[in-house]
Each structure stands twice: as structure tokens, then as C-alpha cells.
Design an enzyme around this catalytic site. Structure first.
Site, PDB file in Angstrom:
ATOM      1  N   ILE A 138       0.862  -1.190   0.000  1.00  0.00           N
ATOM      2  CA  ILE A 138       0.000   0.000   0.000  1.00  0.00           C
ATOM      3  C   ILE A 138       0.896   1.237   0.000  1.00  0.00           C
ATOM      4  CG2 ILE A 138      -1.795   1.280   1.259  1.00  0.00           C
ATOM      5  CD1 ILE A 138      -2.439  -1.443   2.698  1.00  0.00           C
ATOM      6  N   ASN A 149      -2.124   4.209  -3.901  1.00  0.00           N
ATOM      7  CA  ASN A 149      -2.939   5.204  -3.196  1.00  0.00           C
ATOM      8  C   ASN A 149      -2.221   6.533  -2.983  1.00  0.00           C
ATOM      9  OD1 ASN A 149      -4.995   6.119  -1.008  1.00  0.00           O
ATOM     10  ND2 ASN A 149      -3.031   6.009   0.091  1.00  0.00           N
ATOM     11  N   ASP A 174       9.714   7.850  -1.149  1.00  0.00           N
ATOM     12  CA  ASP A 174       9.069   8.931  -1.892  1.00  0.00           C
ATOM     13  C   ASP A 174       8.799   8.372  -3.287  1.00  0.00           C
ATOM     14  OD1 ASP A 174       8.423  11.157  -3.432  1.00  0.00           O
ATOM     15  OD2 ASP A 174       9.777  12.483  -2.332  1.00  0.00           O
ATOM     16  N   TYR A 227      -5.056  18.961 -10.754  1.00  0.00           N
ATOM     17  CA  TYR A 227      -5.356  17.785  -9.922  1.00  0.00           C
ATOM     18  C   TYR A 227      -6.278  16.843 -10.708  1.00  0.00           C
ATOM     19  CZ  TYR A 227      -7.139  14.648  -6.378  1.00  0.00           C
ATOM     20  OH  TYR A 227      -7.505  13.507  -5.703  1.00  0.00           O
ATOM     21  N   LYS A 278      -5.787  12.892 -12.098  1.00  0.00           N
ATOM     22  CA  LYS A 278      -6.674  11.753 -11.825  1.00  0.00           C
ATOM     23  C   LYS A 278      -7.295  11.211 -13.126  1.00  0.00           C
ATOM     24  CE  LYS A 278      -6.028  11.075  -7.469  1.00  0.00           C
ATOM     25  NZ  LYS A 278      -5.482   9.803  -6.976  1.00  0.00           N
TER      26      LYS A 278
HETATM   27  P1  NDP Z   1      -3.939  11.975   2.909  1.00  0.00           P
HETATM   28  O1  NDP Z   1      -3.255  13.281   2.748  1.00  0.00           O
HETATM   29  O2  NDP Z   1      -4.591  11.685   4.211  1.00  0.00           O
HETATM   30  O3  NDP Z   1      -2.931  10.785   2.553  1.00  0.00           O
HETATM   31  C1  NDP Z   1      -2.071  10.865   1.445  1.00  0.00           C
HETATM   32  C2  NDP Z   1      -1.011   9.793   1.548  1.00  0.00           C
HETATM   33  O4  NDP Z   1      -0.169   9.853   0.389  1.00  0.00           O
HETATM   34  C3  NDP Z   1      -0.126   9.975   2.771  1.00  0.00           C
HETATM   35  O5  NDP Z   1       0.077   8.729   3.372  1.00  0.00           O
HETATM   36  C4  NDP Z   1       1.182  10.504   2.189  1.00  0.00           C
HETATM   37  O6  NDP Z   1       2.289  10.023   2.951  1.00  0.00           O
HETATM   38  C5  NDP Z   1       1.174   9.824   0.808  1.00  0.00           C
HETATM   39  N1  NDP Z   1       2.063  10.511  -0.115  1.00  0.00           N
HETATM   40  C6  NDP Z   1       1.942  11.769  -0.607  1.00  0.00           C
HETATM   41  N2  NDP Z   1       2.999  12.060  -1.385  1.00  0.00           N
HETATM   42  C7  NDP Z   1       3.812  10.961  -1.378  1.00  0.00           C
HETATM   43  C8  NDP Z   1       5.058  10.656  -1.968  1.00  0.00           C
HETATM   44  N3  NDP Z   1       5.702  11.538  -2.745  1.00  0.00           N
HETATM   45  N4  NDP Z   1       5.604   9.435  -1.738  1.00  0.00           N
HETATM   46  C9  NDP Z   1       4.964   8.541  -0.965  1.00  0.00           C
HETATM   47  N5  NDP Z   1       3.771   8.764  -0.372  1.00  0.00           N
HETATM   48  C10 NDP Z   1       3.216   9.971  -0.574  1.00  0.00           C
HETATM   49  O7  NDP Z   1      -5.012  11.917   1.728  1.00  0.00           O
HETATM   50  P2  NDP Z   1      -6.021  10.749   1.250  1.00  0.00           P
HETATM   51  O8  NDP Z   1      -5.906   9.555   2.098  1.00  0.00           O
HETATM   52  O9  NDP Z   1      -7.342  11.380   1.085  1.00  0.00           O
HETATM   53  O10 NDP Z   1      -5.436  10.479  -0.201  1.00  0.00           O
HETATM   54  C11 NDP Z   1      -5.093   9.193  -0.678  1.00  0.00           C
HETATM   55  C12 NDP Z   1      -5.450   9.090  -2.146  1.00  0.00           C
HETATM   56  O11 NDP Z   1      -6.859   9.229  -2.305  1.00  0.00           O
HETATM   57  C13 NDP Z   1      -4.819  10.163  -3.047  1.00  0.00           C
HETATM   58  O12 NDP Z   1      -4.386   9.543  -4.241  1.00  0.00           O
HETATM   59  C14 NDP Z   1      -5.988  11.109  -3.340  1.00  0.00           C
HETATM   60  O13 NDP Z   1      -5.816  11.776  -4.572  1.00  0.00           O
HETATM   61  C15 NDP Z   1      -7.129  10.115  -3.370  1.00  0.00           C
HETATM   62  N6  NDP Z   1      -8.471  10.668  -3.172  1.00  0.00           N
HETATM   63  C16 NDP Z   1      -8.766  11.376  -2.041  1.00  0.00           C
HETATM   64  C17 NDP Z   1     -10.058  11.868  -1.869  1.00  0.00           C
HETATM   65  C18 NDP Z   1     -10.433  12.701  -0.688  1.00  0.00           C
HETATM   66  O14 NDP Z   1     -11.491  13.389  -0.743  1.00  0.00           O
HETATM   67  N7  NDP Z   1      -9.700  12.684   0.408  1.00  0.00           N
HETATM   68  C19 NDP Z   1     -11.110  11.597  -2.839  1.00  0.00           C
HETATM   69  C20 NDP Z   1     -10.673  10.857  -4.002  1.00  0.00           C
HETATM   70  C21 NDP Z   1      -9.402  10.391  -4.132  1.00  0.00           C
HETATM   71  P3  NDP Z   1       3.603  10.841   3.318  1.00  0.00           P
HETATM   72  O15 NDP Z   1       3.234  12.298   3.360  1.00  0.00           O
HETATM   73  O16 NDP Z   1       4.006  10.276   4.644  1.00  0.00           O
HETATM   74  O17 NDP Z   1       4.575  10.497   2.240  1.00  0.00           O
HETATM   75  C1  8X3 Z   2     -10.460  14.221  -4.186  1.00  0.00           C
HETATM   76  C2  8X3 Z   2     -11.885  14.550  -4.348  1.00  0.00           C
HETATM   77  O1  8X3 Z   2     -13.441  16.374  -5.208  1.00  0.00           O
HETATM   78  O2  8X3 Z   2     -11.925  16.926  -3.376  1.00  0.00           O
HETATM   79  O3  8X3 Z   2      -9.991  13.499  -5.287  1.00  0.00           O
HETATM   80  O4  8X3 Z   2     -11.084  16.640  -5.629  1.00  0.00           O
HETATM   81  S1  8X3 Z   2     -12.077  16.203  -4.659  1.00  0.00           S
END
Ligand code: NDP
Ligand code: 8X3
Length: 257
Positions: free
Chosen positions: A11, A91, A64, A157, A161
Site C-alpha cells: 500500500i 494510493n 518517496d 489535480y 486523476k
Molecule cells: P492523505 O493526505 O490523508 O494521505 C495521502 C497519503 O499519500 C499519505 O500517506 C502521504 O504520505 C502519501 N504521499 C503523498 N505524497 C507521497 C510521496 N511523494 N511518496 C509517498 N507517499 C506519498 O489523503 P487521502 O488519504 O485522502 O489520499 C489518498 C489518495 O486518495 C490520493 O491519491 C488522493 O488523490 C485520493 N483521493 C482522495 C479523496 C479525498 O477526498 N480525500 C477523494 C478521491 C481520491 P507521506 O506524506 O508520509 O509520504
Molecule cells: C479528491 C476529491 O473532489 O476533493 O480526489 O477533488 S475532490
């Protein structure tokens, strides 16, 4: 149903939000976890939280995903017991800023495209060949409703996606003659650290995104990911669009206040 017990699940972005919830759900199902993110201390805290409840085997990758060489090295050097990855949850991702296109910042664009698109490419390219060779594997990409419809100021963004959606479809086409399955889980509004990251720590602005509605939780999304990954091997759960009941599109949201 495909049993997840002892399956090896990688993950990315496991240190927060949806990725963290996926780690917990897969641990409940008895899977073995490879948890990747940049914030090692967060991953260690998560491992401790998981181990309080489950006798789960966990391997941490401080990584990263934007760093192609680091992705290559860390996946190539996984110990023997960990290198046969069964399930990849792509993710890791983020948004930066919510600006009109002509006012957007180059560094925000680069960070989003490097993480959401190129990071997913690097990790997938390293993991999928082993799946093909072993004739088993499931990839679950975390897309978004933003990858199906563009919303105002979502420009780059959303483009990242949409690219994830194209890559999901491309992978599925190219893997059709193998047993490897490709799924996308596309959530709407999920309350995680996502908006705090987008607004660079401005929690007031971030909280407003979810105000007056009941957003999804990371657990809701993780349930969908586990569902997709646990279908019988002849079933490819190609797409799940998961929205809060209060949301009908990126811009049509029912709020009570
Ligand atoms: P969070 O910010 O809570 O989590 C994001 C995660 O991504 C963190 O664990 C962060 O870890 C990791 N991450 C970011 N950049 C890097 C990197 N360069 N290398 C490794 N890990 C990285 O957000 P979400 O859980 O909401 O987001 C997870 C996914 O879900 C994303 O792809 C987002 O686009 C998608 N998403 C989110 C939605 C929302 O409304 N929240 C809706 C639809 C999709 P760390 O900083 O420790 O590296
Ligand atoms: C994250 C959902 O609508 O905030 O992908 O961009 S939204």
C-alpha cells in the site's frame, strides 16, 4: 471470495487517510503488509496500532514515490519473504492549491503530476512484471470522482486523476491475456488530511470542504478496496465510484449549513 490471509499487499501512502485505513482493513483480513510512505514515524505508529489488535506481519518502506531510483531499489531489494506481491494499492497522492488555471503555481503542478501520475507509474512498473510471471495479482488504483469530471479550479489535480483513469484502462488492456486484475476505486469527498495538504495546513479552509455534509471516511474507501481485491479470481471489479450520500457530482453537494 478470494481469501486475503497471508496475501502480500503493498500500500503506497499508508501513513494517513485512505492508505492507513486500507492497512488496517487488510490486517483484519489476515494479509501481510508492505506499507510505504515518506513519514517513517507515522508508519511505525501505524504498525504499533495494528499489532495491538492483530498478529500481522508488516514490512515498512520509507519511500518517496516520485524518486524513480528509490522506488526501483526499494522494491528490488525487498527480502525474499516479501517480494511476491499479490495486491498493489496505488494510493499515494495529493492535491496542491485550488487556483484558476492561469493563476496556478508550477511547483504545485509538478508535485501533483510527479506524485499522482509518475509515482504510480514507477511503483506499478516495478511490481507488475512479478505478478505476470507468477500468474496472479491485483492492482487497485485510487482514482477519484475528479478523474471522471473536472471541477472549477481542479484543473491539474483533475488532469492527474484523469491520467490515473487512463493508466488503469491501459493496464487492464495490456494485462488482459494474464490473470492479473486491474481495478479502480474512485471516491468523492473523503475526510482525511487531503484538504489540509491541498491548503498547506490551513485547517479552517480544509474543514469547510466537509462542513454541513457527511463525507466518506478512509474506512469506507478501504472497504471498497478490500471488496475489489477479494473477489473470486475470475471476477475483475473494474470500477467502483464511491460517493457520500450528500454528493452527486464534484460540484453538486447537499449541505445543511
Ligand atoms: P492523505 O493526505 O490523508 O494521505 C495521502 C497519503 O499519500 C499519505 O500517506 C502521504 O504520505 C502519501 N504521499 C503523498 N505524497 C507521497 C510521496 N511523494 N511518496 C509517498 N507517499 C506519498 O489523503 P487521502 O488519504 O485522502 O489520499 C489518498 C489518495 O486518495 C490520493 O491519491 C488522493 O488523490 C485520493 N483521493 C482522495 C479523496 C479525498 O477526498 N480525500 C477523494 C478521491 C481520491 P507521506 O506524506 O508520509 O509520504
Ligand atoms: C479528491 C476529491 O473532489 O476533493 O480526489 O477533488 S475532490
Amino acid at each position: 471470495m478470494m481469501q486475503l490471509k497471508n496475501k502480500i499487499v503493498l500500500i503506497t501512502g499508508a501513513s494517513s487517510g485512505i492508505g492507513r485505513a486500507c492497512a488496517q482493513r487488510f490486517a483484519e483480513a489476515g494479509a501481510k503488509l508492505i506499507l510505504a510512505a515518506r513519514r517513517r514515524e507515522r508508519l511505525i505508529e501505524l504498525v504499533n496500532a495494528i499489532r495491538e489488535k492483530h498478529a500481522t506481519e508488516v514490512h515498512i518502506l520509507t519511500l518517496d514515490v516520485r524518486d524513480q531510483k528509490a522506488v526501483e531499489t526499494s522494491i528490488r531489494s525487498l527480502p525474499d519473504a516479501w517480494n511476491e506481491i499479490d495486491i498493489l494499492v496505488n494510493n499515494a497522492g495529493l492535491s496542491r492549491g485550488l487556483d484558476k488555471f492561469h493563476e496556478g503555481k508550477f511547483e504545485d503542478w509538478e508535485e501533483m503530476l510527479d506524485t499522482n501520475v509518475k509515482g504510480l507509474l514507477y511503483v506499478s512498473r516495478m511490481v507488475i512484471p512479478g505478478m505476470v510471471e507468477r500468474k496472479r495479482g491485483t492492482i487497485v488504483n485510487i482514482g477519484s470522482i475528479a478523474g471522471r469530471e473536472v471541477y472549477p479550479k481542479g484543473n491539474v489535480y483533475c488532469a492527474s486523476k484523469f491520467a490515473v483513469d487512463a493508466l488503469t484502462k491501459g493496464m487492464r488492456l495490456d494485462l488482459v491475456d494474464t490473470p492479473v486484475r486491474v481495478c479502480t476505486v474512485d471516491p468523492g469527498l473523503v475526510e482525511t488530511e487531503f484538504s489540509r495538504v491541498r491548503f498547506r495546513g490551513d485547517s479552517e479552509k480544509a474543514e469547510k470542504v466537509y462542513q454541513g455534509l457527511t463525507p466518506l471516511t478512509g474506512d469506507d474507501v478501504a472497504d471498497a478496496v478490500v471488496f475489489a481485491a477479494s473477489r473470486p479470481s475470475h471476477v475483475q471489479c473494474a470500477e467502483i465510484l464511491l460517493l457520500p450520500t450528500d454528493q452527486a457530482s464534484p460540484t453538486v453537494v447537499h449541505r445543511t449549513e
